[in-house]
Scaffold this motif. Structure first.
Motif, PDB file in Angstrom:
ATOM      1  N   VAL A  95       0.826  -1.194   0.000  1.00  0.00           N
ATOM      2  CA  VAL A  95       0.000   0.000   0.000  1.00  0.00           C
ATOM      3  C   VAL A  95       0.864   1.249   0.000  1.00  0.00           C
ATOM      4  N   GLY A  96       0.379   2.302  -0.650  1.00  0.00           N
ATOM      5  CA  GLY A  96       1.085   3.571  -0.679  1.00  0.00           C
ATOM      6  C   GLY A  96       0.718   4.341  -1.933  1.00  0.00           C
ATOM      7  N   ARG A  97       1.533   5.342  -2.234  1.00  0.00           N
ATOM      8  CA  ARG A  97       1.277   6.122  -3.442  1.00  0.00           C
ATOM      9  C   ARG A  97       1.233   5.202  -4.661  1.00  0.00           C
ATOM     10  N   ALA A  98       0.216   5.400  -5.491  1.00  0.00           N
ATOM     11  CA  ALA A  98       0.007   4.513  -6.647  1.00  0.00           C
ATOM     12  C   ALA A  98       1.204   4.509  -7.576  1.00  0.00           C
ATOM     13  N   GLU A  99       1.871   5.641  -7.735  1.00  0.00           N
ATOM     14  CA  GLU A  99       3.000   5.718  -8.649  1.00  0.00           C
ATOM     15  C   GLU A  99       4.213   4.931  -8.158  1.00  0.00           C
ATOM     16  N   LEU A 100       4.170   4.498  -6.892  1.00  0.00           N
ATOM     17  CA  LEU A 100       5.215   3.647  -6.342  1.00  0.00           C
ATOM     18  C   LEU A 100       4.744   2.202  -6.211  1.00  0.00           C
ATOM     19  N   VAL A 101       3.514   2.031  -5.734  1.00  0.00           N
ATOM     20  CA  VAL A 101       2.989   0.681  -5.483  1.00  0.00           C
ATOM     21  C   VAL A 101       2.846  -0.122  -6.766  1.00  0.00           C
ATOM     22  N   LEU A 102       2.268   0.466  -7.793  1.00  0.00           N
ATOM     23  CA  LEU A 102       1.971  -0.313  -9.001  1.00  0.00           C
ATOM     24  C   LEU A 102       3.234  -0.771  -9.726  1.00  0.00           C
ATOM     25  N   PRO A 103       4.267   0.074  -9.890  1.00  0.00           N
ATOM     26  CA  PRO A 103       5.507  -0.443 -10.485  1.00  0.00           C
ATOM     27  C   PRO A 103       6.198  -1.486  -9.607  1.00  0.00           C
ATOM     28  N   LEU A 104       6.136  -1.304  -8.289  1.00  0.00           N
ATOM     29  CA  LEU A 104       6.736  -2.305  -7.401  1.00  0.00           C
ATOM     30  C   LEU A 104       5.997  -3.632  -7.530  1.00  0.00           C
ATOM     31  N   PRO A 123      -8.212   7.610  -4.197  1.00  0.00           N
ATOM     32  CA  PRO A 123      -7.858   8.996  -3.927  1.00  0.00           C
ATOM     33  C   PRO A 123      -7.370   9.202  -2.486  1.00  0.00           C
ATOM     34  N   LEU A 124      -6.230   9.858  -2.367  1.00  0.00           N
ATOM     35  CA  LEU A 124      -5.661  10.237  -1.070  1.00  0.00           C
ATOM     36  C   LEU A 124      -6.126  11.652  -0.791  1.00  0.00           C
ATOM     37  N   MET A 125      -6.805  11.857   0.340  1.00  0.00           N
ATOM     38  CA  MET A 125      -7.452  13.132   0.619  1.00  0.00           C
ATOM     39  C   MET A 125      -6.947  13.709   1.933  1.00  0.00           C
ATOM     40  N   ALA A 126      -6.972  15.039   2.033  1.00  0.00           N
ATOM     41  CA  ALA A 126      -6.482  15.714   3.226  1.00  0.00           C
ATOM     42  C   ALA A 126      -7.310  16.952   3.514  1.00  0.00           C
ATOM     43  N   LEU A 127      -7.325  17.328   4.786  1.00  0.00           N
ATOM     44  CA  LEU A 127      -8.049  18.512   5.240  1.00  0.00           C
ATOM     45  C   LEU A 127      -7.279  19.128   6.402  1.00  0.00           C
ATOM     46  N   ILE A 264     -17.280  17.535   3.581  1.00  0.00           N
ATOM     47  CA  ILE A 264     -16.604  17.838   4.846  1.00  0.00           C
ATOM     48  C   ILE A 264     -15.482  18.848   4.637  1.00  0.00           C
ATOM     49  N   GLY A 265     -14.880  18.829   3.443  1.00  0.00           N
ATOM     50  CA  GLY A 265     -13.799  19.760   3.154  1.00  0.00           C
ATOM     51  C   GLY A 265     -12.514  19.111   2.696  1.00  0.00           C
ATOM     52  N   PHE A 266     -12.517  17.792   2.553  1.00  0.00           N
ATOM     53  CA  PHE A 266     -11.330  17.092   2.076  1.00  0.00           C
ATOM     54  C   PHE A 266     -11.085  17.400   0.600  1.00  0.00           C
ATOM     55  N   THR A 267      -9.817  17.502   0.231  1.00  0.00           N
ATOM     56  CA  THR A 267      -9.439  17.630  -1.172  1.00  0.00           C
ATOM     57  C   THR A 267      -8.436  16.528  -1.505  1.00  0.00           C
ATOM     58  N   GLN A 268      -8.434  16.103  -2.748  1.00  0.00           N
ATOM     59  CA  GLN A 268      -7.516  15.057  -3.166  1.00  0.00           C
ATOM     60  C   GLN A 268      -6.108  15.620  -3.326  1.00  0.00           C
ATOM     61  N   VAL A 269      -5.144  14.943  -2.706  1.00  0.00           N
ATOM     62  CA  VAL A 269      -3.750  15.394  -2.773  1.00  0.00           C
ATOM     63  C   VAL A 269      -2.847  14.360  -3.443  1.00  0.00           C
ATOM     64  N   GLY A 270      -3.413  13.261  -3.880  1.00  0.00           N
ATOM     65  CA  GLY A 270      -2.643  12.206  -4.525  1.00  0.00           C
ATOM     66  C   GLY A 270      -3.518  10.994  -4.737  1.00  0.00           C
ATOM     67  N   SER A 271      -2.886   9.891  -5.132  1.00  0.00           N
ATOM     68  CA  SER A 271      -3.600   8.634  -5.347  1.00  0.00           C
ATOM     69  C   SER A 271      -2.829   7.494  -4.695  1.00  0.00           C
ATOM     70  N   PHE A 272      -3.524   6.685  -3.933  1.00  0.00           N
ATOM     71  CA  PHE A 272      -2.966   5.481  -3.355  1.00  0.00           C
ATOM     72  C   PHE A 272      -3.376   4.277  -4.206  1.00  0.00           C
ATOM     73  N   ALA A 273      -2.675   3.181  -3.989  1.00  0.00           N
ATOM     74  CA  ALA A 273      -3.070   1.881  -4.525  1.00  0.00           C
ATOM     75  C   ALA A 273      -2.817   0.843  -3.442  1.00  0.00           C
ATOM     76  N   THR A 274      -3.638  -0.193  -3.421  1.00  0.00           N
ATOM     77  CA  THR A 274      -3.486  -1.275  -2.439  1.00  0.00           C
ATOM     78  C   THR A 274      -3.547  -2.606  -3.179  1.00  0.00           C
ATOM     79  N   ILE A 275      -2.577  -3.473  -2.896  1.00  0.00           N
ATOM     80  CA  ILE A 275      -2.583  -4.854  -3.382  1.00  0.00           C
ATOM     81  C   ILE A 275      -2.875  -5.744  -2.187  1.00  0.00           C
ATOM     82  N   LEU A 276      -3.993  -6.436  -2.218  1.00  0.00           N
ATOM     83  CA  LEU A 276      -4.415  -7.279  -1.095  1.00  0.00           C
ATOM     84  C   LEU A 276      -4.076  -8.739  -1.360  1.00  0.00           C
ATOM     85  N   PHE A 277      -3.534  -9.410  -0.331  1.00  0.00           N
ATOM     86  CA  PHE A 277      -3.171 -10.829  -0.448  1.00  0.00           C
ATOM     87  C   PHE A 277      -4.063 -11.694   0.421  1.00  0.00           C
TER      88      PHE A 277
END
Length: 277
Positions: A95-104, A123-127, A264-277
């Motif tokens: 799990v983590g930023r999609a641009e790192l997780v998917l190539p890994l 979507p990774l969101m922050a407020l 609520i006020g969250f905005t997207q600040v990046g994208s995560f990806a998760t690979i579940l086993f």
């Protein structure tokens, strides 16, 4: 041809450099930063290992119950994949930023057993600050003596979200212990109606800068009434009072939840990806 040195196991002598990397990406790195701030880099205390590439930490990856790439170009990710293959899969997810997780994952997929599920768009969101909607005044921290009342909702949320019962294997001993830790730390929140939980959420990770909200759940019979929006806003209020930014990540296909978080006020600040086993 230039060859990049492999990933090495980091220790407390590397702490200052690691913390600088984590602080440069506080929202995405919250899960790992929260651990490092408390435990340092000793694997036993940290509950996992930190791997680094390069003297300036051009690549950084946490390996524990989850495999979390934190920084790295393709060559660094290959180094992490080499080390992960060498020791075999010990994590339950990647799990983590999609641009790192998917190539890994591309580097690991041919060597590890097939993933149970690939969630490539989260979507990774922050407020920062207070929520933009009224918080539910009935949402409060769960008390330790309420653990048995809270636990069924936590199990239902996990089963619905992850697709497996967290009690499988050990009868729920391990999962109960993890939930009890969150309750004891004052990081599990719920709205009770009688003996039943109708809303729940947790602050799964709490670093010096960010609190990551997880496990948001509303009783199925009461969905669509705004309990999730107002309840999550109450947790955001708690984090704002602590001087922390709120963050969370959500499945891209979950349009209802995404809409609520935007209100609520969250905005997207990046994208995560998760690979579940």
């Amino acid at each position: 041809m230039l060859r990049v040195a492999g990933a090495r196991l980091l220790d407390d002598r590397d702490r200052a450099g690691v913390c600088a990397v984590l602080e440069s990406d506080p929202v995405a790195a919250c899960m790992v930063a929260a651990r490092v701030e408390v435990a340092g880099l000793d694997p036993w205390r940290l509950g996992g290992e930190l791997w680094g590439v390069g003297s300036r930490f051009d690549g950084l990856c946490f390996s524990g119950a989850n495999l979390v790439p934190l920084r790295g170009e393709r060559s660094a990710l290959r180094s992490f994949a080499d080390r992960a293959r060498r020791y075999g899969r010990t994590c339950s997810s990647l799990v983590g930023r999609a641009e790192l997780v998917l190539p890994l994952w591309n580097e690991l997929a041919g060597h590890w057993a097939p993933a149970r599920e690939v969630r490539a768009d989260q979507p990774l969101m922050a407020l920062a600050g207070r929520p933009g909607v009224a918080a539910d005044p009935l949402v409060r921290p769960v008390r330790p003596e309420e653990l048995d009342r809270y636990l069924p909702a936590a199990v239902a949320m996990f089963t619905e979200e992850v697709g497996i019962d967290p009690r499988a294997g050990d009868g729920g001993v391990g999962y109960r212990s993890r939930v009890a830790e969150l309750v004891a730390a004052g990081r599990a929140f719920a709205r009770f109606e009688g003996d039943e939980v109708v809303f729940k959420a947790e602050i799964g990770a709490l670093s010096s800068q960010v609190g990551q909200i997880q496990g948001v759940w509303v009783h199925p019979a009461l969905r669509g009434r705004g309990l999730g929006t107002a309840g999550t806003a109450a947790v955001v209020e708690r984090l704002a009072a602590l001087g922390r930014m709120s963050s969370l990540y959500v499945n891209g296909f979950n349009l209802v939840a995404r809409s609520a978080y935007h209100r609520i006020g969250f905005t997207q600040v990046g994208s995560f990806a998760t690979i579940l086993f």
